[in-house]
Each structure stands twice: as structure tokens, then as C-alpha cells.
Design a protein around this motif. Structure first.
Motif, PDB file in Angstrom:
ATOM      1  N   THR A 168       0.818  -1.217   0.000  1.00  0.00           N
ATOM      2  CA  THR A 168       0.000   0.000   0.000  1.00  0.00           C
ATOM      3  C   THR A 168       0.852   1.267   0.000  1.00  0.00           C
ATOM      4  N   LYS A 169       1.936   1.252   0.779  1.00  0.00           N
ATOM      5  CA  LYS A 169       2.780   2.455   0.836  1.00  0.00           C
ATOM      6  C   LYS A 169       3.959   2.358  -0.121  1.00  0.00           C
ATOM      7  N   GLY A 170       4.667   1.223  -0.123  1.00  0.00           N
ATOM      8  CA  GLY A 170       5.855   1.078  -0.970  1.00  0.00           C
ATOM      9  C   GLY A 170       5.510   1.134  -2.450  1.00  0.00           C
ATOM     10  N   LEU A 171       4.682   0.177  -2.890  1.00  0.00           N
ATOM     11  CA  LEU A 171       4.295   0.169  -4.314  1.00  0.00           C
ATOM     12  C   LEU A 171       3.159   1.152  -4.581  1.00  0.00           C
ATOM     13  N   GLY A 172       2.374   1.446  -3.547  1.00  0.00           N
ATOM     14  CA  GLY A 172       1.273   2.404  -3.698  1.00  0.00           C
ATOM     15  C   GLY A 172      -0.005   1.801  -4.244  1.00  0.00           C
ATOM     16  N   PRO A 215       8.444 -11.207  -8.077  1.00  0.00           N
ATOM     17  CA  PRO A 215       8.218  -9.928  -7.376  1.00  0.00           C
ATOM     18  C   PRO A 215       7.168  -9.051  -8.065  1.00  0.00           C
ATOM     19  N   GLY A 216       7.012  -9.236  -9.373  1.00  0.00           N
ATOM     20  CA  GLY A 216       6.009  -8.440 -10.095  1.00  0.00           C
ATOM     21  C   GLY A 216       4.579  -8.871  -9.805  1.00  0.00           C
ATOM     22  N   GLU A 217       4.397  -9.995  -9.116  1.00  0.00           N
ATOM     23  CA  GLU A 217       3.043 -10.541  -8.887  1.00  0.00           C
ATOM     24  C   GLU A 217       2.116  -9.527  -8.219  1.00  0.00           C
ATOM     25  N   ASP A 265      15.566  -6.183 -19.803  1.00  0.00           N
ATOM     26  CA  ASP A 265      15.175  -6.342 -18.396  1.00  0.00           C
ATOM     27  C   ASP A 265      13.767  -6.906 -18.242  1.00  0.00           C
ATOM     28  N   PHE A 266      12.974  -6.851 -19.310  1.00  0.00           N
ATOM     29  CA  PHE A 266      11.583  -7.325 -19.244  1.00  0.00           C
ATOM     30  C   PHE A 266      11.235  -7.857 -20.620  1.00  0.00           C
ATOM     31  N   LEU A 267      11.047  -9.159 -20.732  1.00  0.00           N
ATOM     32  CA  LEU A 267      10.724  -9.716 -22.052  1.00  0.00           C
ATOM     33  C   LEU A 267       9.881 -10.983 -21.911  1.00  0.00           C
ATOM     34  N   PHE A 299       1.616   9.573 -16.291  1.00  0.00           N
ATOM     35  CA  PHE A 299       2.738   8.747 -16.727  1.00  0.00           C
ATOM     36  C   PHE A 299       2.320   7.281 -16.738  1.00  0.00           C
ATOM     37  N   HIS A 300       3.029   6.496 -17.518  1.00  0.00           N
ATOM     38  CA  HIS A 300       2.820   5.048 -17.462  1.00  0.00           C
ATOM     39  C   HIS A 300       2.980   4.598 -16.001  1.00  0.00           C
ATOM     40  N   THR A 301       2.004   3.831 -15.518  1.00  0.00           N
ATOM     41  CA  THR A 301       1.966   3.498 -14.096  1.00  0.00           C
ATOM     42  C   THR A 301       1.963   1.986 -13.870  1.00  0.00           C
ATOM     43  N   PRO A 302       3.143   1.341 -13.879  1.00  0.00           N
ATOM     44  CA  PRO A 302       3.151  -0.090 -13.549  1.00  0.00           C
ATOM     45  C   PRO A 302       2.711  -0.295 -12.098  1.00  0.00           C
ATOM     46  N   PHE A 303       3.051   0.706 -11.269  1.00  0.00           N
ATOM     47  CA  PHE A 303       2.560   0.812  -9.887  1.00  0.00           C
ATOM     48  C   PHE A 303       2.856   2.251  -9.477  1.00  0.00           C
ATOM     49  N   PRO A 304       2.021   2.843  -8.602  1.00  0.00           N
ATOM     50  CA  PRO A 304       2.196   4.267  -8.308  1.00  0.00           C
ATOM     51  C   PRO A 304       3.584   4.634  -7.785  1.00  0.00           C
ATOM     52  N   TRP A 312      -2.067  -2.175 -16.194  1.00  0.00           N
ATOM     53  CA  TRP A 312      -2.814  -2.648 -17.383  1.00  0.00           C
ATOM     54  C   TRP A 312      -1.910  -2.574 -18.615  1.00  0.00           C
ATOM     55  N   TYR A 313      -0.613  -2.534 -18.434  1.00  0.00           N
ATOM     56  CA  TYR A 313       0.344  -2.451 -19.523  1.00  0.00           C
ATOM     57  C   TYR A 313      -0.037  -1.343 -20.525  1.00  0.00           C
ATOM     58  N   THR A 314      -0.519  -1.734 -21.732  1.00  0.00           N
ATOM     59  CA  THR A 314      -0.754  -0.726 -22.779  1.00  0.00           C
ATOM     60  C   THR A 314      -1.798   0.329 -22.384  1.00  0.00           C
ATOM     61  N   GLY A 349       7.414   1.750 -22.635  1.00  0.00           N
ATOM     62  CA  GLY A 349       7.315   0.323 -22.911  1.00  0.00           C
ATOM     63  C   GLY A 349       8.662  -0.323 -22.649  1.00  0.00           C
ATOM     64  N   SER A 350       8.653  -1.462 -21.959  1.00  0.00           N
ATOM     65  CA  SER A 350       9.904  -2.175 -21.714  1.00  0.00           C
ATOM     66  C   SER A 350      10.488  -2.597 -23.042  1.00  0.00           C
ATOM     67  N   GLY A 351      11.791  -2.714 -23.030  1.00  0.00           N
ATOM     68  CA  GLY A 351      12.433  -3.202 -24.264  1.00  0.00           C
ATOM     69  C   GLY A 351      13.426  -2.306 -24.955  1.00  0.00           C
TER      70      GLY A 351
HETATM   71  N1  CAA Z   1       6.390  -0.125   4.390  1.00  0.00           N
HETATM   72  C1  CAA Z   1       6.573   0.841   3.453  1.00  0.00           C
HETATM   73  N2  CAA Z   1       7.309   0.636   2.310  1.00  0.00           N
HETATM   74  C2  CAA Z   1       7.879  -0.578   2.143  1.00  0.00           C
HETATM   75  C3  CAA Z   1       7.749  -1.607   3.090  1.00  0.00           C
HETATM   76  C4  CAA Z   1       6.965  -1.353   4.257  1.00  0.00           C
HETATM   77  N3  CAA Z   1       6.776  -2.264   5.182  1.00  0.00           N
HETATM   78  N4  CAA Z   1       8.431  -2.685   2.635  1.00  0.00           N
HETATM   79  C5  CAA Z   1       8.975  -2.334   1.444  1.00  0.00           C
HETATM   80  N5  CAA Z   1       8.643  -1.060   1.143  1.00  0.00           N
HETATM   81  C6  CAA Z   1       8.995  -0.285  -0.045  1.00  0.00           C
HETATM   82  C7  CAA Z   1      10.421  -0.443  -0.485  1.00  0.00           C
HETATM   83  O1  CAA Z   1      11.301   0.413   0.234  1.00  0.00           O
HETATM   84  C8  CAA Z   1      10.314  -0.083  -1.950  1.00  0.00           C
HETATM   85  O2  CAA Z   1      10.200   1.314  -2.094  1.00  0.00           O
HETATM   86  P1  CAA Z   1      11.367   2.138  -2.828  1.00  0.00           P
HETATM   87  O3  CAA Z   1      11.553   1.509  -4.177  1.00  0.00           O
HETATM   88  O4  CAA Z   1      10.845   3.524  -2.893  1.00  0.00           O
HETATM   89  O5  CAA Z   1      12.585   1.952  -1.966  1.00  0.00           O
HETATM   90  C9  CAA Z   1       8.924  -0.628  -2.342  1.00  0.00           C
HETATM   91  O6  CAA Z   1       8.212  -0.809  -1.119  1.00  0.00           O
HETATM   92  C10 CAA Z   1       8.979  -1.987  -3.042  1.00  0.00           C
HETATM   93  O7  CAA Z   1       9.730  -2.856  -2.236  1.00  0.00           O
HETATM   94  P2  CAA Z   1      10.850  -3.773  -2.888  1.00  0.00           P
HETATM   95  O8  CAA Z   1      11.691  -2.957  -3.824  1.00  0.00           O
HETATM   96  O9  CAA Z   1      11.516  -4.554  -1.830  1.00  0.00           O
HETATM   97  O10 CAA Z   1       9.888  -4.722  -3.730  1.00  0.00           O
HETATM   98  P3  CAA Z   1      10.246  -5.949  -4.647  1.00  0.00           P
HETATM   99  O11 CAA Z   1      11.710  -5.999  -4.907  1.00  0.00           O
HETATM  100  O12 CAA Z   1       9.595  -7.136  -4.062  1.00  0.00           O
HETATM  101  O13 CAA Z   1       9.478  -5.567  -5.984  1.00  0.00           O
HETATM  102  C11 CAA Z   1       9.661  -4.547  -8.133  1.00  0.00           C
HETATM  103  C12 CAA Z   1       9.571  -4.304  -6.628  1.00  0.00           C
HETATM  104  C13 CAA Z   1      11.029  -5.124  -8.439  1.00  0.00           C
HETATM  105  C14 CAA Z   1       9.479  -3.220  -8.867  1.00  0.00           C
HETATM  106  C15 CAA Z   1       8.563  -5.544  -8.541  1.00  0.00           C
HETATM  107  O14 CAA Z   1       7.308  -5.059  -8.211  1.00  0.00           O
HETATM  108  C16 CAA Z   1       8.593  -5.904 -10.012  1.00  0.00           C
HETATM  109  O15 CAA Z   1       9.424  -6.674 -10.481  1.00  0.00           O
HETATM  110  N6  CAA Z   1       7.609  -5.369 -10.802  1.00  0.00           N
HETATM  111  C17 CAA Z   1       7.463  -5.686 -12.201  1.00  0.00           C
HETATM  112  C18 CAA Z   1       8.367  -4.853 -13.085  1.00  0.00           C
HETATM  113  C19 CAA Z   1       7.921  -3.393 -13.105  1.00  0.00           C
HETATM  114  O16 CAA Z   1       6.775  -3.057 -12.940  1.00  0.00           O
HETATM  115  N7  CAA Z   1       8.894  -2.504 -13.357  1.00  0.00           N
HETATM  116  C20 CAA Z   1       8.593  -1.095 -13.473  1.00  0.00           C
HETATM  117  C21 CAA Z   1       9.384  -0.468 -14.597  1.00  0.00           C
HETATM  118  S1  CAA Z   1       9.137  -1.392 -16.100  1.00  0.00           S
HETATM  119  C22 CAA Z   1       7.610  -0.855 -16.696  1.00  0.00           C
HETATM  120  O17 CAA Z   1       7.074   0.126 -16.270  1.00  0.00           O
HETATM  121  C23 CAA Z   1       6.963  -1.682 -17.759  1.00  0.00           C
HETATM  122  C24 CAA Z   1       5.852  -2.451 -17.173  1.00  0.00           C
HETATM  123  O18 CAA Z   1       4.704  -2.018 -17.198  1.00  0.00           O
HETATM  124  C25 CAA Z   1       6.140  -3.725 -16.541  1.00  0.00           C
END
Ligand code: CAA
Length: 440
Positions: free
Chosen positions: A36-40, A159-161, A195-197, A243-248, A329-331, A363-365
Motif C-alpha cells: 500500500t505504501k511502498g508500491l502504492g 516480485p512483479g506478482e 530487463d523485461f521480455l 505517466f505510465h503506471t506499472p505501480f504508483p 494494465w500495460y498498454t 514500454g519495456s524493451g
Molecule cells: N512499508 C513501506 N514501504 C515498504 C515496506 C513497508 N513495510 N516494505 C517495502 N517497502 C517499499 C520499499 O522500500 C520499496 O520502495 P522504494 O523503491 O521507494 O525503496 C517498495 O516498497 C517496493 O519494495 P521492494 O523494492 O523490496 O519490492 P520488490 O523488490 O519485491 O518488488 C519490483 C519491486 C522489483 C518493482 C517488482 O514489483 C517488479 O518486479 N515489478 C514488475 C516490473 C515493473 O513493474 N517494473 C517497473 C518499470 S518497467 C515498466 O514500467 C513496464 C511495465 O509495465 C512492466
């Protein structure tokens, strides 16, 4: 010069929801605040077992056409952007056109259909294609239908799950648009990256940490390229920055860097120096790692300032409201971000016509595109017609065990005998290979 841009928009979310704090985190034995806070993120949208990229795209397109009184003859081009395609020959747009032809009197025999692929940036590329087609005068008075549709799933345990999602955004690109007018100001950052394929596999191979760095690097290059055409950007030039939002959390990082870039050498930077108590230390822009290292301390302080916080709350945070509830939602993701911002403006009674948006697609790639848009006069009516809040409220909340049962089934299995969690009504549904897309 006739204005060309997005005239109508419709969003279709997958009918299931996976709550990250309540359901996902406990099952993973994780702190919910990581999500909720880290990934948003609050939740991910999932397709029910009778949904797929075709049904979601066709359902979004059908609603868009009905709401705007369109017939197939009004559309000269259908482009689908997706990274979840199941057919290496026929474009997904032909499947979607087939669905639509079942329910309209006319057909799309004289429409050009295609499928665009460059990971998540393909939705914006399809809009660009439609814009160019209309501007070139080849559209014969007809509009283009652009559909961004994906089931963004990762392997269980990846981790992307936590960042999964599913849904479709249908957009009509036309002359004299009601929602936004596109400009010729565009910038790109593009490089061969791995990095993503997903080479012939259902779930992507991802180096998540690196993907975050690649996103930021390509976005920065795109912004610099954009400025070489449009001139220096200033943070107050734009009402919203979707912006493209894979996660906030990803957009939070990009926004901070973008703000720093846009404010350098401005009066805002002078004010920030007072607030932070020191000057930023710039590094060689050619070397990303050195740049990051040199500005880290300053950036950590910058994100705590009132100046940044106010700008972020006004310009970026409203773009993330829907994404928090649906995941990646990717695209469609950047187009959900735009819709989210416009929806917030409508709900708060903000006057927006004539204001500018700075849109960052990625877009990744990997490729980033940054372009500007001007909000058109009819934006409010179009955005108020969206029923996304009702759709979100109707989603079925999956237990973790139910989530596990449906996860791998999505990607056009030949036969599906899985339970359905919701009841389809007046929509296209997937009923099995060769029996697709009957309307209930
Ligand atoms: N309270 C608050 N925050 C916490 C926390 C807690 N208890 N525990 C962890 N966090 C924070 C971390 O500090 C981190 O924040 P910062 O990056 O600001 O430091 C955040 O939560 C995520 O934690 P982790 O980095 O430990 O998480 P992770 O390694 O398990 O996974 C990820 C993160 C690698 C991005 C993973 O989600 C992933 O692989 N995602 C898929 C790839 C992706 O979306 N990449 C984005 C760019 S590529 C793109 O945009 C194309 C696309 O659509 C895929």
C-alpha cells in the motif's frame, strides 16, 4: 489546421479483484504496507474466467460506440495495442471487429486493422498512428478506434506478482476531439534492453530492479528530446502529468526526477535551496549512476519539501487514483492515468479546457515517449459518462485460494471449465476456443 486527438474514451476493468493488503500480503507473510505504501497499490483487477483481452477490448469499444452513436461505417481504422496477444498471425483487432460485427448492422470491411506491439508504449504509438493517418488526409472523414487491452500477469512468486492487473481502454481518435487535442511536440528515449521480455512464454522474465532504472533513464531521455522540440518545460506549465503506471511508486520516483529536471535554474530552485538549505550537486548527465549518486541526498531532501509536496499533490497524485485500485494494465496504463486525472478534475469542479497535460508513456524493451496535449472543451461530459466507479465496486473479491485457481488459466486456454465468479450480462464473453465472443 484541424485539431486531432482523443474524442471519446471508455474503460473496462476485469471483473475480479485481488486485495493486496487484506488478501495478498497475509498469504505471502508480508507487511501490507510494502504494497500500500511502498508500491502504492490497493488492489489488482483480474479477468473473470469468461473474460480475456478480446472480450474486455470489445466491451469497452461497444460502450464507446453506443455512447457516441457510432456505427461501423464511421470507423476507418481499428488498432489494438497489447502485449498479451495469443495469435502470432491474426491481429487482435480482427477478433474484436468480429465481436462488434455480431451486434451492429454494418461491418468493418473497409477499415484498416492492425496490432501494435512495443510493450506498454504501444497504446500511445497506436494513437500516434491514428493521428498521423488523419493528419495525412487518408481517413476519408472517418475516425480511428484504438484499443489498449492486456492481462498483465506475472508468474506466481515473481516480485512483479503484486503489480498485476487486467483491463481495456478504448479511445476514439478523430478531428475536433472532445477530450484532448494532440500536439506535434513529442520526444523519445529508446534503447535495446532486456530487463523485461516475454519470448513465446506466458509470463514475463523480469529483472524488476533494473526495469525501474531503465524506465527512469528512458523517461529522462524522452523529456530532454521533448524539450529540444517544445522548449524548456516548467512544472507549472501542466495541469496534470499522467505517466505510465506499472505501480504508483514507480511514478513517484519519475515525478521527483522530472520535477528536479524541470526546476533547475528556475526561481523554484532558488526557493527550494532556502527550504532545503543547500544547492543541488549536479553530475555528468551522460552517466546515470553518477548522476543518481550525486543527487541522492538532494532528492531525499527535495521530496520532503512543501513546494514539491504541493506540486506532486496537485499535478501527479490525481493521475494515480484508478491505478491504485486496478494495478498495471500495460498498454492501457498511461491512458488510465489520464482518465484518472480528468475524473478528479471533474469531481472537484476544476475548469480544465485549454490546460495542458504532459503525458509520459513507456514500454519495456525499451522506449519512452513524452508528448503534450491540450484539454478540449468537451472533456467533462466525456469523463462524467465513465462508469468505472460502478465497475470497480461490482468486482468480486478473490480469496487467495481462488486467485491461485484462476491465475494460470488466463491466456486463451483451449477449453475452460473453471468456475465463474460473476454473472455476465449484456456483454461479450469467452466461451472456449472456436466458440469465442458470444454475447450473453
Ligand atoms: N512499508 C513501506 N514501504 C515498504 C515496506 C513497508 N513495510 N516494505 C517495502 N517497502 C517499499 C520499499 O522500500 C520499496 O520502495 P522504494 O523503491 O521507494 O525503496 C517498495 O516498497 C517496493 O519494495 P521492494 O523494492 O523490496 O519490492 P520488490 O523488490 O519485491 O518488488 C519490483 C519491486 C522489483 C518493482 C517488482 O514489483 C517488479 O518486479 N515489478 C514488475 C516490473 C515493473 O513493474 N517494473 C517497473 C518499470 S518497467 C515498466 O514500467 C513496464 C511495465 O509495465 C512492466
Amino acid at each position: 489546421m484541424t485539431a486531432v486527438g482523443i474524442d471519446a474514451i471508455e474503460i473496462w476493468t476485469g471483473k475480479l479483484a485481488l486485495d493486496l493488503a487484506e488478501t495478498f500480503a497475509p498469504a505471502k507473510d508480508d507487511n501490507p504496507e510494502k504494497y500500500t505504501k511502498g508500491l502504492g497499490l490497493k488492489a489488482s483487477s483480474f479477468p473473470d474466467t469468461y473474460e480475456d483481452i478480446v472480450t474486455m477490448g470489445a466491451n469497452a469499444a461497444k460502450r464507446l460506440m453506443d455512447r457516441n452513436g457510432l456505427e461501423p461505417d464511421d470507423i476507418g481504422r481499428i488498432d489494438v495495442a497489447t502485449e498479451s496477444a495469443f495469435d502470432n498471425s491474426k491481429p487482435v483487432s480482427t477478433y474484436i471487429a468480429g465481436c462488434l460485427e455480431d451486434v451492429y448492422d454494418g461491418d468493418f470491411h473497409h477499415a484498416n486493422k492492425g496490432e501494435r506491439k512495443f510493450a506498454c508504449v504501444a497504446g500511445t504509438q497506436s494513437i500516434d498512428d491514428a493521428y498521423n493517418w488523419i493528419k495525412a488526409g487518408r481517413n476519408r472523414g472517418r475516425a480511428a478506434l484504438v484499443i489498449a487491452t492486456d492481462t498483465a500477469l506475472y508468474a506466481r512468486g515473481d516480485p512483479g506478482e503484486a503489480t498485476q492487473g487486467a483491463g481495456a481502454v478504448a479511445m476514439l481518435v478523430d478531428e475536433n476531439p472532445s477530450v484532448v487535442e494532440l500536439s506535434t511536440h513529442q520526444g523519445y528515449g529508446s534503447a535495446d534492453e532486456t530487463d523485461f521480455l516475454k519470448p513465446n512464454q506466458q509470463f514475463p522474465s523480469v529483472d524488476g530492479k533494473r526495469s525501474v532504472q531503465v524506465y527512469l533513464a528512458r523517461m529522462r531521455e524522452a523529456l530532454e528530446d521533448f524539450e529540444s522540440v517544445a522548449g524548456r518545460t516548467h512544472p507549472d506549465d501542466y495541469a496534470y502529468i499522467p505517466f505510465h503506471t506499472p505501480f504508483p511508486g514507480m511514478v513517484r520516483k519519475a515525478a521527483l526526477l522530472g520535477f528536479r529536471h524541470m526546476t533547475r535554474g528556475t526561481d523554484i530552485e532558488d526557493g527550494l535551496t532556502d527550504e532545503i538549505g543547500r544547492q543541488p550537486r549536479e553530475a555528468d548527465f551522460e552517466d546515470w549512476d553518477a548522476y543518481e549518486e550525486a543527487i541522492r541526498e538532494y532528492m531525499d531532501a527535495l521530496k520532503e519539501t512543501d513546494t514539491y509536496d504541493t506540486w506532486y499533490g496537485r499535478t501527479v497524485d490525481p493521475t494515480l487514483t484508478l491505478s491504485r485500485q486496478v494495478g498495471n494494465w500495460y498498454t492501457g496504463s498511461v491512458h488510465v492515468a489520464r482518465a484518472s486525472a480528468l475524473k478528479t478534475a471533474a469531481e472537484t469542479g476544476r475548469a480544465l479546457a485549454g490546460e495542458k497535460l504532459l503525458v509520459g508513456s513507456y514500454g519495456s524493451g525499451a522506449q519512452a515517449e513524452i508528448h503534450s496535449e491540450t484539454v478540449a472543451d468537451g472533456w467533462r461530459e466525456e469523463v462524467e459518462a465513465l462508469d468505472i466507479d460502478e465497475q470497480l465496486a461490482r468486482r468480486y473479491d478473490l480469496s487467495f485460494e481462488e486467485y491461485g485457481r484462476v491465475h494460470d488459466a488466463h491466456n486463451h486456454e483451449k477449453e475452460r471449465e473453471l468456475e465463474e465468479f460473476t454473472v455476465p450480462s449484456g456483454e461479450f464473453v469467452f466461451t472456449g476456443w472456436g466458440r469465442m465472443n458470444e454475447r450473453t
